[in-house]
Design an enzyme around this catalytic site. Structure first.
Site, PDB file in Angstrom:
ATOM      1  N   ASP A  74       0.508  -1.253  -0.096  1.00  9.13           N
ATOM      2  CA  ASP A  74      -0.214  -0.024   0.060  1.00  9.13           C
ATOM      3  C   ASP A  74       0.648   1.112   0.248  1.00  9.13           C
ATOM      4  O   ASP A  74       1.722   1.466   1.012  1.00  9.13           O
ATOM      5  CB  ASP A  74      -1.059   0.165   1.564  1.00  9.13           C
ATOM      6  CG  ASP A  74      -1.716   1.200   0.904  1.00  9.13           C
ATOM      7  OD1 ASP A  74      -3.037   1.603   2.342  1.00  9.13           O
ATOM      8  OD2 ASP A  74      -1.281   2.070   0.245  1.00  9.13           O
ATOM      9  N   ASP A 114      -5.965   5.490   4.465  1.00 13.03           N
ATOM     10  CA  ASP A 114      -4.577   5.927   4.613  1.00 13.03           C
ATOM     11  C   ASP A 114      -4.232   5.366   6.081  1.00 13.03           C
ATOM     12  O   ASP A 114      -3.502   5.905   6.325  1.00 13.03           O
ATOM     13  CB  ASP A 114      -4.397   6.865   4.726  1.00 13.03           C
ATOM     14  CG  ASP A 114      -4.266   7.378   3.525  1.00 13.03           C
ATOM     15  OD1 ASP A 114      -5.528   8.281   2.771  1.00 13.03           O
ATOM     16  OD2 ASP A 114      -3.792   7.494   2.420  1.00 13.03           O
ATOM     17  N   HIS A 144      -5.219  11.901  13.289  1.00 17.17           N
ATOM     18  CA  HIS A 144      -6.588  11.521  12.313  1.00 17.17           C
ATOM     19  C   HIS A 144      -6.984  10.668  13.252  1.00 17.17           C
ATOM     20  O   HIS A 144      -8.187  10.974  12.413  1.00 17.17           O
ATOM     21  CB  HIS A 144      -5.828  11.353  11.379  1.00 17.17           C
ATOM     22  CG  HIS A 144      -4.369  11.733  10.916  1.00 17.17           C
ATOM     23  ND1 HIS A 144      -4.189  13.342  10.448  1.00 17.17           N
ATOM     24  CD2 HIS A 144      -3.452  11.465  10.541  1.00 17.17           C
ATOM     25  CE1 HIS A 144      -3.733  13.524  10.398  1.00 17.17           C
ATOM     26  NE2 HIS A 144      -2.508  13.187   9.465  1.00 17.17           N
ATOM     27  N   ASP A 164       2.248  19.023  14.336  1.00 16.61           N
ATOM     28  CA  ASP A 164       2.379  18.488  13.059  1.00 16.61           C
ATOM     29  C   ASP A 164       1.998  18.520  11.562  1.00 16.61           C
ATOM     30  O   ASP A 164       0.996  18.796  12.107  1.00 16.61           O
ATOM     31  CB  ASP A 164       1.438  16.383  13.540  1.00 16.61           C
ATOM     32  CG  ASP A 164       1.627  15.810  12.447  1.00 16.61           C
ATOM     33  OD1 ASP A 164       2.302  14.556  12.536  1.00 16.61           O
ATOM     34  OD2 ASP A 164       1.579  15.397  10.839  1.00 16.61           O
ATOM     35  N   HIS A 171       0.283  17.331   9.204  1.00 16.70           N
ATOM     36  CA  HIS A 171      -1.023  17.151   8.892  1.00 16.70           C
ATOM     37  C   HIS A 171      -2.130  17.214   9.448  1.00 16.70           C
ATOM     38  O   HIS A 171      -1.803  17.994  11.257  1.00 16.70           O
ATOM     39  CB  HIS A 171      -1.187  15.704   8.840  1.00 16.70           C
ATOM     40  CG  HIS A 171      -0.562  14.555   8.095  1.00 16.70           C
ATOM     41  ND1 HIS A 171       1.158  13.870   8.421  1.00 16.70           N
ATOM     42  CD2 HIS A 171      -0.503  14.509   6.954  1.00 16.70           C
ATOM     43  CE1 HIS A 171       1.673  14.021   6.890  1.00 16.70           C
ATOM     44  NE2 HIS A 171       0.655  13.695   6.268  1.00 16.70           N
ATOM     45  N   ASP A 186       7.188  15.486  10.590  1.00 22.88           N
ATOM     46  CA  ASP A 186       6.563  15.118   9.512  1.00 22.88           C
ATOM     47  C   ASP A 186       7.064  16.835   8.978  1.00 22.88           C
ATOM     48  O   ASP A 186       6.999  17.352   7.967  1.00 22.88           O
ATOM     49  CB  ASP A 186       6.023  14.405   8.803  1.00 22.88           C
ATOM     50  CG  ASP A 186       4.471  14.767   9.672  1.00 22.88           C
ATOM     51  OD1 ASP A 186       3.281  13.226   9.233  1.00 22.88           O
ATOM     52  OD2 ASP A 186       4.288  15.504  10.570  1.00 22.88           O
ATOM     53  N   TYR A 202       8.770  10.504   9.342  1.00 25.30           N
ATOM     54  CA  TYR A 202       8.968   9.611   8.375  1.00 25.30           C
ATOM     55  C   TYR A 202      10.694   9.224   7.798  1.00 25.30           C
ATOM     56  O   TYR A 202      10.380   8.971   6.971  1.00 25.30           O
ATOM     57  CB  TYR A 202       7.990   9.918   7.396  1.00 25.30           C
ATOM     58  CG  TYR A 202       6.807   9.351   8.193  1.00 25.30           C
ATOM     59  CD1 TYR A 202       5.389  10.375   8.390  1.00 25.30           C
ATOM     60  CD2 TYR A 202       6.315   8.650   8.574  1.00 25.30           C
ATOM     61  CE1 TYR A 202       4.530  10.926   8.555  1.00 25.30           C
ATOM     62  CE2 TYR A 202       4.621   8.767   9.109  1.00 25.30           C
ATOM     63  CZ  TYR A 202       3.872   9.400   9.566  1.00 25.30           C
ATOM     64  OH  TYR A 202       3.252   9.710  10.149  1.00 25.30           O
TER      65      TYR A 202
HETATM   66  N1  LIG Z   1       2.439  11.864  -0.284  1.00 25.66           N
HETATM   67  C1  LIG Z   1       0.969  11.967  -1.186  1.00 25.66           C
HETATM   68  C2  LIG Z   1      -0.240  11.513  -0.380  1.00 25.66           C
HETATM   69  C3  LIG Z   1      -0.594  11.759   1.195  1.00 25.66           C
HETATM   70  N2  LIG Z   1      -0.376  10.431   2.083  1.00 25.66           N
HETATM   71  C4  LIG Z   1      -1.437  10.599   3.252  1.00 25.66           C
HETATM   72  C5  LIG Z   1      -0.985   9.181   4.112  1.00 25.66           C
HETATM   73  C6  LIG Z   1      -1.397   9.491   5.707  1.00 25.66           C
HETATM   74  C7  LIG Z   1      -0.712  10.268   6.365  1.00 25.66           C
HETATM   75  C8  LIG Z   1      -0.948  10.535   7.805  1.00 25.66           C
HETATM   76  C9  LIG Z   1       0.161  11.025   8.759  1.00 25.66           C
HETATM   77  O1  LIG Z   1       1.229  10.948   8.600  1.00 25.66           O
HETATM   78  C10 LIG Z   1      -0.196  10.709   9.792  1.00 25.66           C
HETATM   79  S1  LIG Z   1       0.971  12.082  11.246  1.00 25.66           S
HETATM   80 ZN   LIG Z   2       1.507  13.987  10.225  1.00 26.23          ZN
END
Ligand SMILES: NCCCNCCCCCC(=O)CS
Ligand SMILES: [Zn+2]
Length: 664
Positions: A20, A92, A135, A172, A174, A265, A305
Site C-alpha cells: 500500500d 490511509d 487523525h 505535525d 498534517h 513530518d 517519516y
Molecule cells: N504523499 C502524499 C499522499 C498523502 N498520503 C497521506 C497518508 C496519511 C498520512 C498520515 C500521517 O502522516 C499521520 S501523521
Molecule cells: Zn503527520
C-alpha cells in the site's frame, strides 16, 4: 523536577503486511531510530523512565464509540484477508494482528505521561509511541492512527485530574482532524494546528481544515487552523506563527496543561511534509511552550517519516524539555508571502474571539490577495514544471551539539546577600587588566572600589559566559545604568557578536552606544520616546509594565520576533525599581529570553530589589515561570502604539510582519 520518557519496544512490533504505497512510510524503524538516538546522545538516561500501560476500555471510550472499539478488538484474531478487508473501510491506515495491542499501549503511554506530570512526579515529558493518534476519529481509523492518543489524554486530564483548560499544540505537518472533531464545541480545550493544505489539495483534503474553521457553539474560537498553502515552509514561518498567533492566544487562554501532538513530518526531508524547517527549530517551539501551565508540557509523538530528521528533531525536543538551552536559530530571513497570508487569515478569523487579536487587520483585503496568491502559485507551478527534487534527497547540517555549561547560573552579589541554592556565587579575581581598563572608562567611580569590584566581576562573568563555562548570570548592583554601560561596552568590544539589551523601567540608556548593529536595545517604559533607529526601539506602554496584558503582548509579538531575528550572542536584561512589572511577568520575560543566545542571559537588578534575586534565579535555573493568569485585553492606546511600532519596524525586521505585503 525531571523529564519523563515513555517508550516500550512492544510498539515496534507491528508493520504493513501488504502493498500500500500510502502506508509504506509508517515503519517500526521510526521508533527504534528515535529511541536509539536518545540513548546514544545520553538524553534517555537523563530522563525519568516511566513504564507504558494499556489504555483501558474506559480510557478509550472517552473519545471513541463502543462499536468502533468492539470492531478493533476483533482484529488480533483476523486472517490476513480479513485484516485487508477490515482496513478497506478506512483511509490511509493499515491493521495488523498486533496493532490493537500497540494502539492501547500508545494511548496508555500518553495517560502515563499525563499522570506523571499532573502528580508532580516530573515537570514535563515525551511519549515515543506508534501508532500515532491525531487523525483517528470517534468511529474511524485514519492516517495510520487507530486511537486518538492526545484526545484521550486531554479528556483523561479533565476527568481524572480536574484540569479546566487544556492547550493542544499540533505541530505535525498534517491536520489532526480527529482532535478537531473531538473538541470543536469544547471551550476547555484549545486546539491549534498548522498543516500542509495547498488550498485543500493535500491529504486529508478537508474543507474544515481551513483557517475559517474556528470551532462550534461554545467552542467557537477554541479551534485554530493555520493552513500551509505551499510546501517549503522554513524556521521563520514556524516562529512567526508561534509569536503572532499561537503564543498570544495561548497566554490569554492560560492553560493548566499543554499537550503537544509532536509530529516531526513538519521537519526538512520528510516525504509527507516537504517542508524545510531544520530539526533544531523544535528546540525553540518546545522552549516557547515551557512557561505555559507552569511548565506542565506533555509531548506525544505523531508523524515523522524521514529516519534522519525524525530522530534529530526528537532529540532537540527532549534536550529542551530537560532544560538545556536551545541552539542559536539558524538564519531567520523572514516568513514567506504564503505563510503571511495564512497567518493573516487565521488571525482575522479569530479577531472576535481573542482580545490579543482584536486589532488584527480586517479580513476582506486578504480575499483579494488570496486570489492573487493562488494565481501566482498556479503560474509558478506552470513555470517550474521540472519535478521537485524528492524530499529524501534534501540535505541539511547536523543540529549543533548542545553542550550544557558546567555552571548554569552565577550570581554577583554584594556582601550580606545570601545566594540562592543551586546558584554559584561569583566574584572575579581582581584582574588588574580589567580593573585598569575600568578605571580609564569610569574615572568617577575609580574611587569607589566596591563599584569597581562589581564591574570587574561583571566583565569576568560575561567572559565566562562567552566561553560557555557559565550559562547565565545575575548581578545586584548599585547603579544598573552604570553596570549596563560597562557590560555593553565590554561586550561590544570583546564579543564578536551581538548583544540584545532589554530594559524594563526607566533605565538610563547607555548614551554613547554605537549604531552599528552590535547592540539592539529594546526599552519598555511608560515614557513616550520616538524610535531613534533600527537598533534602538522604545516600547511605550501607557501604564508602563504594570499592565501585564499589554506587556506580555509586547514581549510575545514584538520582543521575541526581534530577538529571534537579531540572534544575539548575549542577552542583557536590566530592570529598575520603578518598572512596576509584576513577578510573574518578570519571570515569564526571563524565561522566554533564554531561548536566545544559547541561554546566555545576564540580568542586572538594582541593589534595592534584592527581593527579586530568588525568583529571577529560579527562572535562570530553568524553572518554569508562574502563570500570569488570564491576560485581558491590552489598553487600546497600547495596542495602537504597538501596531504602529510594528508597522514602522517591519520594514527592517521581517519577523514582525503579520500580513502579506500588499503589492500591486
Ligand atoms: N504523499 C502524499 C499522499 C498523502 N498520503 C497521506 C497518508 C496519511 C498520512 C498520515 C500521517 O502522516 C499521520 S501523521
Ligand atoms: Zn503527520
Amino acid at each position: 523536577m525531571g523529564t519523563a520518557l515513555i517508550y516500550d519496544e512492544e510498539m515496534t512490533k507491528y508493520k504493513l503486511l501488504w502493498v500500500d504505497p500510502a502506508c509504506k512510510i509508517e515503519v517500526p524503524e521510526r521508533l527504534t531510530v528515535s529511541y536509539e538516538a536518545l540513548k546514544n546522545s545520553g538524553l534517555a538516561d537523563r530522563c525519568v523512565s516511566v513504564p507504558v500501560r494499556e489504555a483501558t476500555d474506559e480510557d478509550i471510550l472517552l473519545v471513541h464509540s463502543e462499536e468502533y472499539l468492539e470492531a478493533v478488538k476483533k482484529t488480533p484474531y483476523m486472517t490476513l484477508e480479513d485484516l485487508k478487508e477490515f482496513t478497506l473501510q478506512y483511509g490511509d491506515v493499515y491493521f495488523h494482528p498486533n496493532i490493537y495491542h500497540c494502539a492501547k499501549l500508545a494511548a496508555g503511554a500518553s495517560l502515563q505521561l499525563v499522570d506523571s506530570v499532573m502528580t508532580g512526579k516530573v515537570r514535563n515529558g515525551m511519549a515515543l509511541v506508534r501508532p500515532p493518534g491525531h487523525h483517528s476519529m470517534r468511529s474511524a481509523a485514519s492516517g495510520f492512527c487507530v486511537f486518538n492518543n492526545v484526545a484521550i489524554a486531554a479528556q483523561y486530564a479533565k476527568l481524572k485530574h480536574g484540569v479546566k483548560r487544556v492547550l493542544i499544540v499540533d505541530w505535525d505537518v498534517h491536520h489532526g482532524q480527529g482532535v478537531q472533531y473531538s473538541f470543536e464545541d469544547d471551550p476547555g480545550v484549545l486546539y491549534f494546528s498548522w498543516h500542509r493544505y495547498e488550498h485543500q489539495k493535500f491529504w486529508p483534503q478537508l474543507r474544515e481544515s481551513d483557517y475559517d474553521n474556528v470551532g462550534k457553539e461554545k467552542g467557537e474560537g477554541f479551534n485554530i487552523n493555520v493552513p500551509w498553502n505551499k510546501v517549503g515552509m522554513k524556521n521563520s514561518d514556524y516562529l512567526s506563527v508561534f509569536c503572532h498567533m499561537l503564543l498570544p492566544v495561548a497566554y490569554e487562554f492560560n492553560p493548566d496543561l499543554v499537550l503537544v501532538c509532536a509530529g516531526f513530518d513538519s521537519a526538512i526531508g520528510d516525504p509527507e511534509g516537504e517542508m524545510c524547517a531544520s530539526p533544531d527549530i523544535f528546540a525553540h517551539l518546545t522552549h516557547l511552550l515551557m512557561n505555559l501551565a507552569g511548565g506542565k508540557v506533555c509531548a506525544v509523538l505523531e508523524g515523522g517519516y524521514n529516519l534522519t530528521s525524525l530522530p534529530q528533531s526528537v532529540c532537540q525536543t527532549v534536550h529542551t524539555l530537560l532544560g538545556d538551552p536551545a541552539p542559536r536559530p539558524a538564519n531567520l530571513d523572514g516568513p514567506c508571502e504564503s505563510a503571511l497570508e495564512s497567518l493573516h487569515c487565521s488571525r482575522s478569523a479569530h479577531r472576535k474571539y481573542w482580545s490579543c487579536l482584536k486589532h488584527a487587520a480586517e479580513h476582506p483585503s486578504s480575499d483579494v490577495s488570496t486570489k492573487r496568491l493562488k494565481l501566482a502559485e498556479e503560474e509558478e507551478k506552470v513555470e517550474n514544471g521540472e519535478e521537485k527534487e524528492k524530499a529524501e534527497e534534501e540535505v541539511w547540517p547536523e543540529p549543533p551539539k548542545r553542550v550544557t555549561a558546567p555552571v548554569r547560573t552565577a550570581l554577583v552579589l554584594p556582601d550580606g546577600v545570601s545566594c540562592p541554592d543551586r546558584c554559584k556565587l561569583f566574584s572575579s579575581s581582581k584582574d588588574p587588566v580589567i580593573v585598569n581598563k575600568l578605571r580609564e572608562n569610569f574615572p568617577r567611580d575609580a574611587a569607589d572600589s566596591d563599584a569597581l569590584t562589581t564591574l570587574s566581576s561583571l566583565v569576568a562573568l560575561v567572559e565566562k559566559m562567552e566561553k560557555n563555562e557559565i550559562c547565565n548570570g545575575l548581578a545586584l548592583v548599585q547603579d544598573v545604568s552604570m553596570a549596563m554601560t560597562c557590560v555593553v561596552q565590554h561586550a561590544a568590544i570583546a564579543l564578536s557578536n551581538r548583544v540584545l539589551v532589554v530594559c524594563v523601567g526607566d533605565v538610563l540608556v547607555p548614551a554613547h552606544y554605537k549604531e552599528d548593529g552590535t547592540i539592539l536595545l529594546v526599552h519598555f517604559s511608560n515614557k513616550e520616546e520616538e524610535q531613534k533607529s533600527k537598533y534602538h526601539i522604545p516600547v511605550c506602554l501607557k501604564k508602563g509594565c504594570s499592565d501585564v496584558s499589554g506587556f506580555m503582548q509586547a514581549v510575545l509579538g514584538l520582543l521575541l520576533p526581534l530577538g529571534y531575528e537579531y540572534d544575539p550572542s548575549l542577552v542583557l536584561l536590566a530592570r529598575t525599581p520603578d518598572s512596576g512589572l509584576c513577578d510573574g511577568a518578570w519571570q515569564q520575560l526571563t524565561g522566554l529570553l533564554q531561548g536566545l543566545a544559547q541561554g546566555h542571559t545576564l540580568v542586572l537588578l538594582q541593589e534595592g530589589e534584592r527581593a527579586y534575586v530568588g525568583p529571577t534565579a529560579s527562572s535562570l535555573l530553568g524553572e518554569a515561570a508562574p502563570s500570569v493568569g488570564k491576560i485581558k485585553a491590552p489598553l487600546l492606546e497600547d495596542v495602537e502604539s504597538m501596531e504602529g511600532l510594528r508597522t514602522r519596524l517591519q520594514v527592517d525586521w521581517k519577523l514582525l510582519q503579520t500580513t502579506a505585503p500588499e503589492t500591486g
